[in-house]
Design a protein around this motif. Structure first.
Motif, PDB file in Angstrom:
ATOM      1  N   LEU A  14      37.543  55.972  38.778  1.00 29.98           N
ATOM      2  CA  LEU A  14      36.245  55.423  38.379  1.00 29.98           C
ATOM      3  C   LEU A  14      35.821  54.218  39.207  1.00 29.98           C
ATOM      4  CD1 LEU A  14      36.612  55.573  34.513  1.00 29.98           C
ATOM      5  CD2 LEU A  14      34.804  56.690  35.811  1.00 29.98           C
ATOM      6  N   LEU A  15      36.774  53.355  39.533  1.00 30.08           N
ATOM      7  CA  LEU A  15      36.452  52.075  40.171  1.00 30.08           C
ATOM      8  C   LEU A  15      36.865  52.016  41.633  1.00 30.08           C
ATOM      9  CD1 LEU A  15      37.473  49.644  37.282  1.00 30.08           C
ATOM     10  CD2 LEU A  15      35.247  50.691  37.730  1.00 30.08           C
ATOM     11  N   GLY A  16      37.548  53.038  42.122  1.00 25.17           N
ATOM     12  CA  GLY A  16      37.974  53.060  43.513  1.00 25.17           C
ATOM     13  C   GLY A  16      39.442  52.733  43.662  1.00 25.17           C
ATOM     14  N   PRO A  17      40.035  53.171  44.767  1.00 23.61           N
ATOM     15  CA  PRO A  17      41.485  53.001  44.951  1.00 23.61           C
ATOM     16  C   PRO A  17      41.924  51.547  45.039  1.00 23.61           C
ATOM     17  CG  PRO A  17      40.441  53.809  46.963  1.00 23.61           C
ATOM     18  CD  PRO A  17      39.406  53.891  45.893  1.00 23.61           C
ATOM     19  N   GLU A  18      41.015  50.645  45.393  1.00 26.92           N
ATOM     20  CA  GLU A  18      41.344  49.222  45.485  1.00 26.92           C
ATOM     21  C   GLU A  18      40.795  48.451  44.286  1.00 26.92           C
ATOM     22  OE1 GLU A  18      43.257  47.987  47.811  1.00 26.92           O
ATOM     23  OE2 GLU A  18      43.451  49.926  48.825  1.00 26.92           O
ATOM     24  N   PHE A  19      40.794  49.115  43.120  1.00 24.63           N
ATOM     25  CA  PHE A  19      40.098  48.513  41.987  1.00 24.63           C
ATOM     26  C   PHE A  19      40.708  47.192  41.552  1.00 24.63           C
ATOM     27  CE2 PHE A  19      43.294  51.082  39.808  1.00 24.63           C
ATOM     28  CZ  PHE A  19      43.687  50.288  38.743  1.00 24.63           C
ATOM     29  N   GLY A  40      39.489  42.957  39.867  1.00 30.14           N
ATOM     30  CA  GLY A  40      40.334  42.108  39.050  1.00 30.14           C
ATOM     31  C   GLY A  40      39.738  40.740  38.768  1.00 30.14           C
ATOM     32  N   PHE A  41      39.136  40.116  39.777  1.00 24.61           N
ATOM     33  CA  PHE A  41      38.543  38.787  39.592  1.00 24.61           C
ATOM     34  C   PHE A  41      37.497  38.819  38.490  1.00 24.61           C
ATOM     35  CE2 PHE A  41      34.875  36.059  40.502  1.00 24.61           C
ATOM     36  CZ  PHE A  41      35.464  34.805  40.427  1.00 24.61           C
ATOM     37  N   TRP A  42      36.637  39.846  38.506  1.00 22.97           N
ATOM     38  CA  TRP A  42      35.535  39.906  37.546  1.00 22.97           C
ATOM     39  C   TRP A  42      36.049  40.240  36.151  1.00 22.97           C
ATOM     40  CZ3 TRP A  42      31.668  37.622  39.678  1.00 22.97           C
ATOM     41  CH2 TRP A  42      31.538  37.677  41.065  1.00 22.97           C
ATOM     42  N   GLN A  43      37.070  41.088  36.061  1.00 20.07           N
ATOM     43  CA  GLN A  43      37.678  41.361  34.755  1.00 20.07           C
ATOM     44  C   GLN A  43      38.236  40.083  34.141  1.00 20.07           C
ATOM     45  OE1 GLN A  43      40.289  44.492  36.344  1.00 20.07           O
ATOM     46  NE2 GLN A  43      39.605  45.794  34.672  1.00 20.07           N
ATOM     47  N   MET A  75      39.668  59.833  49.936  1.00 17.08           N
ATOM     48  CA  MET A  75      40.086  58.764  49.034  1.00 17.08           C
ATOM     49  C   MET A  75      41.407  59.149  48.405  1.00 17.08           C
ATOM     50  SD  MET A  75      38.154  57.314  45.616  1.00 17.08           S
ATOM     51  CE  MET A  75      38.555  58.723  44.608  1.00 17.08           C
ATOM     52  N   THR A  76      42.372  58.274  48.442  1.00 14.10           N
ATOM     53  CA  THR A  76      43.663  58.483  47.798  1.00 14.10           C
ATOM     54  C   THR A  76      43.884  57.374  46.800  1.00 14.10           C
ATOM     55  OG1 THR A  76      44.551  59.546  49.759  1.00 14.10           O
ATOM     56  CG2 THR A  76      46.133  58.735  48.131  1.00 14.10           C
ATOM     57  N   VAL A  77      44.188  57.742  45.561  1.00 18.87           N
ATOM     58  CA  VAL A  77      44.421  56.751  44.519  1.00 18.87           C
ATOM     59  C   VAL A  77      45.844  56.234  44.636  1.00 18.87           C
ATOM     60  CG1 VAL A  77      44.515  56.347  42.043  1.00 18.87           C
ATOM     61  CG2 VAL A  77      42.748  57.833  42.997  1.00 18.87           C
ATOM     62  N   THR A  78      45.992  54.925  44.869  1.00 21.18           N
ATOM     63  CA  THR A  78      47.313  54.323  44.992  1.00 21.18           C
ATOM     64  C   THR A  78      47.425  53.138  44.059  1.00 21.18           C
ATOM     65  OG1 THR A  78      46.531  52.946  46.812  1.00 21.18           O
ATOM     66  CG2 THR A  78      47.567  55.030  47.395  1.00 21.18           C
ATOM     67  N   LEU A  79      48.580  52.946  43.493  1.00 18.75           N
ATOM     68  CA  LEU A  79      48.848  51.825  42.619  1.00 18.75           C
ATOM     69  C   LEU A  79      50.120  51.135  43.104  1.00 18.75           C
ATOM     70  CD1 LEU A  79      48.139  53.697  39.284  1.00 18.75           C
ATOM     71  CD2 LEU A  79      46.725  51.897  40.231  1.00 18.75           C
ATOM     72  N   THR A  80      50.186  49.830  42.941  1.00 18.24           N
ATOM     73  CA  THR A  80      51.299  49.080  43.500  1.00 18.24           C
ATOM     74  C   THR A  80      52.358  48.746  42.462  1.00 18.24           C
ATOM     75  OG1 THR A  80      50.084  47.026  43.135  1.00 18.24           O
ATOM     76  CG2 THR A  80      49.833  48.082  45.279  1.00 18.24           C
ATOM     77  N   ASP A  81      52.082  48.969  41.166  1.00 17.11           N
ATOM     78  CA  ASP A  81      53.075  48.648  40.148  1.00 17.11           C
ATOM     79  C   ASP A  81      54.308  49.520  40.317  1.00 17.11           C
ATOM     80  OD1 ASP A  81      50.776  47.954  37.405  1.00 17.11           O
ATOM     81  OD2 ASP A  81      51.352  46.799  39.172  1.00 17.11           O
TER      82      ASP A  81
END
Length: 614
Positions: A21-26, A31-34, A1-7
């Protein structure tokens, strides 16, 4: 698992830990549920009777359904189902229950058993009819394979007669009450044809209209249960005729001559296929428990930061979090919550990635153990968090009381925890070579080294299973119950130790995916605190077996204290990584610094310049 962010902006420590905590594709998965729980229909209402809160849960279910691009897609997506439970659980446990039943157990089972797409699902996708699931019986809970409800093939009418033969066969706790409108259910029943018992199958049954049960169906409300209100009932059938196509399953059915064609595999395998949606349900229960624990812990940490108490005489007031007696339990809970969240992801990933029968069996065991361990730990975290917030956390408007009782439902749902542990214990115990040496080798090590700590956790697991095997071997082979009773106590302890080891390994995997820096340091501190506290609880066995020295045993308490202080210093940032929406926290008064304003009295004397109340 690699943590990646697109910002484009560099991720903060909290952002990186959210990805852990929520996974690399969190963002994509959560996002929809948040966003959904931040909207007005899902904001916390004031008060309401249990009946009103139940109707609200079903109203919200329909709003949720209209917000989806496809209910069928949600039912087929394990990660989406888990995310639903993680975010809706802290907001509305009743909604979470009925949504999980409709999308996973009901709609998911229909999709699994009708891969050709011949069945019209439009009523359930539009929620003109809400789906429920009727498996458990009054006298048959975890031993569902022994259920007594029957569906007998009637050749003259070319269909099945669904019948409840006695009080013990009544379906127990499905949501078949009048709330929410018309309902259909998947009913598990023993299929009888040609004078042969063909085992348990699922049948699609219209249960109620908008007002009452349909002919042949009897529904009785159960006594009020603890926790959030759900219309749990006793449901029975009196010679109810079902058309042939009520039976679910591809490759099975009644032939032209009235003979029943059985699908491939033995009876047990067919039964497990029939109730196959229980496994996604257990993964969802883990997600729900972890999400609820994160929410209550975040509120407790926030409250402890702005609840001021008197310090030493003559000194300014300080936040209650400044005291070790307050922040210590919360620091330990923080390590546990991260462990729960990571173990949930590990079990979910293993289940999704297995491709063969043996891999699925091993992954299923991990899912079962994770569900039990996570829901039990969630109970501990939620109760501890509630206590740290004092009397105010006993009030419903502060969000915790429903979660204190709601986690009890998760402990029992989709298989009682003790039953899941017992099954895993039997599989691990009797599949192992009784003469197998421990996988851990005694020797010196550094208590600050996570690898050494994992070696100690493995030794704890092996110690308890070795004891279980030794006790079983002292009982004659012919006495199967006696052998199990002799072995089960230490074997269950072995399963618990297995869960701790799996969580520790999940910590290690997650930490290795993070870049060097503050997030990796914070996760490492949580990892060591989690492991050290478990090692301390088992230090006697580890000392006796030569895995720890006397000096190391004596140093465990100091090591734990140092880690508690370190974790507590970053508690606010760690809680921020839970990514709870501001709207959710705003609905719980004690989560904000102005919590006392929720109790203000606009007509009191202090608003009248010190005069009398008007």
């Amino acid at each position: 698992m690699t943590v990646t962010l697109t910002d484009s902006a560099p991720p903060s420590t909290a952002d990186l830990l959210t990805g852990v905590l929520l996974g690399p594709e969190f963002r994509r998965e959560h996002g929809f549920w948040q966003r959904l729980i931040s909207t007005e229909p899902f904001r916390r209402p004031a008060g309401g009777t249990p009946e009103e809160r139940l109707e609200l849960a079903y109203d919200r279910l329909r709003i949720l359904n209209r917000s989806l691009d496809s209910g069928a897609r949600l039912a087929a997506d394990l990660r989406a189902l888990a995310a639903l439970h993680a975010w809706l659980g802290p907001v509305d446990p009743a909604l979470t229950t009925v949504a999980g039943i409709h999308y996973n157990l009901f709609l998911g089972s229909l999709l699994d058993h009708d891969r050709a797409g011949r069945r019209d699902l439009s009523d359930y996708l539009s929620m003109r009819r809400i789906g429920t699931y009727l498996c458990t019986e009054v006298a048959h809970g975890n031993n569902a394979a022994a259920m007594e409800t029957t569906a007998t093939y009637d050749g003259e009418r070319d269909g099945f007669v669904l019948h409840t033969p006695n009080a013990g066969a009544q379906k127990f706790m499905p949501n078949t009450g009048p709330a929410g409108g018309a309902k259909s259910g998947l009913v598990a029943a023993r299929l009888l044809a040609d004078g042969t018992d063909h085992g348990v199958r699922l049948f699609l049954v219209r249960l109620t209209d908008d007002v009452r049960p349909l002919p042949g169906v009897r529904v009785r409300q159960l006594p009020a249960r603890m926790g959030s209100p759900v219309d749990h009932c006793l449901t029975s059938f009196d010679q109810l005729f079902l058309a042939r196509d009520a039976l679910l399953g591809d490759g099975e059915g009644v032939g032209a001559q009235g003979e029943f064609r059985t699908g491939p595999g033995d009876r047990r395998r067919r039964f497990l296929t029939t109730i196959g949606r229980v496994t996604p349900g257990r993964i969802s229960m883990s997600a729900c428990a972890a999400g609820s624990a994160r929410a209550t812990l975040a509120v407790a940490v926030r409250y402890g930061g702005h609840r001021l108490v008197s310090g030493s005489r003559g000194t300014p007031k300080v936040p209650v979090n400044a005291y070790r007696t307050h922040h210590g339990p919360l620091a330990s809970a923080m390590a546990t919550v991260f462990a729960m969240s990571l173990l949930h992801l590990r079990a979910q990933d293993r289940w999704e990635s297995c491709t063969d029968e043996s891999g699925r069996t091993e992954a299923g065991t991990l899912v079962d153990v994770a569900k039990a361990w996570i829901t039990w730990r969630a109970r501990e975290v939620i109760v501890q968090s509630r206590e740290r917030c004092g009397a105010q956390a006993l009030l419903e408007n502060n969000g915790m009381t429903e979660l204190v009782t709601g986690v009890e439902g998760a402990i029992t749902a989709e298989g009682d925890n003790i039953a899941l542990y017992a099954k895993a214990a039997a599989d691990m115990l009797f599949a192992a070579d009784p003469g197998r040496e421990s996988t851990a080798v005694p020797g010196p090590g550094d208590l600050s080294d996570p690898r050494f700590l994992r070696t100690l956790l493995a030794a704890v697991r092996d110690t308890w299973f070795a004891r279980a095997r030794a006790r079983a071997l002292r009982v004659p082979d012919a006495d199967a119950l006696g052998r199990w009773n002799a072995a089960s106590g230490p074997a269950l302890r072995g399963v618990e130790a297995f869960a701790y080891l799996q969580a520790a390994e999940a910590f290690s995997d997650a930490r290795s995916a993070l870049p060097e820096g503050a997030a990796e340091e914070r996760l490492g501190e949580l990892e060591r605190l989690f492991a050290v506290e478990w090692v301390a609880r088992n230090s006697g066995d580890l000392l006796a077996a030569g895995f720890l020295s006397r000096d190391q045993v004596e140093s465990l308490a100091e090591a734990a204290e140092e880690l508690v202080a370190t974790v507590a210093a970053h508690a606010q940032e760690l809680a921020a990584s839970f990514a709870l929406p501001a709207e959710l926290l705003a609905d719980w008064p004690i989560a904000g610094p102005g919590y006392a304003d929720a109790y203000d009295d606009p007509r009191a004397s202090w608003h009248a310049g010190g005069g009398e109340a008007r």
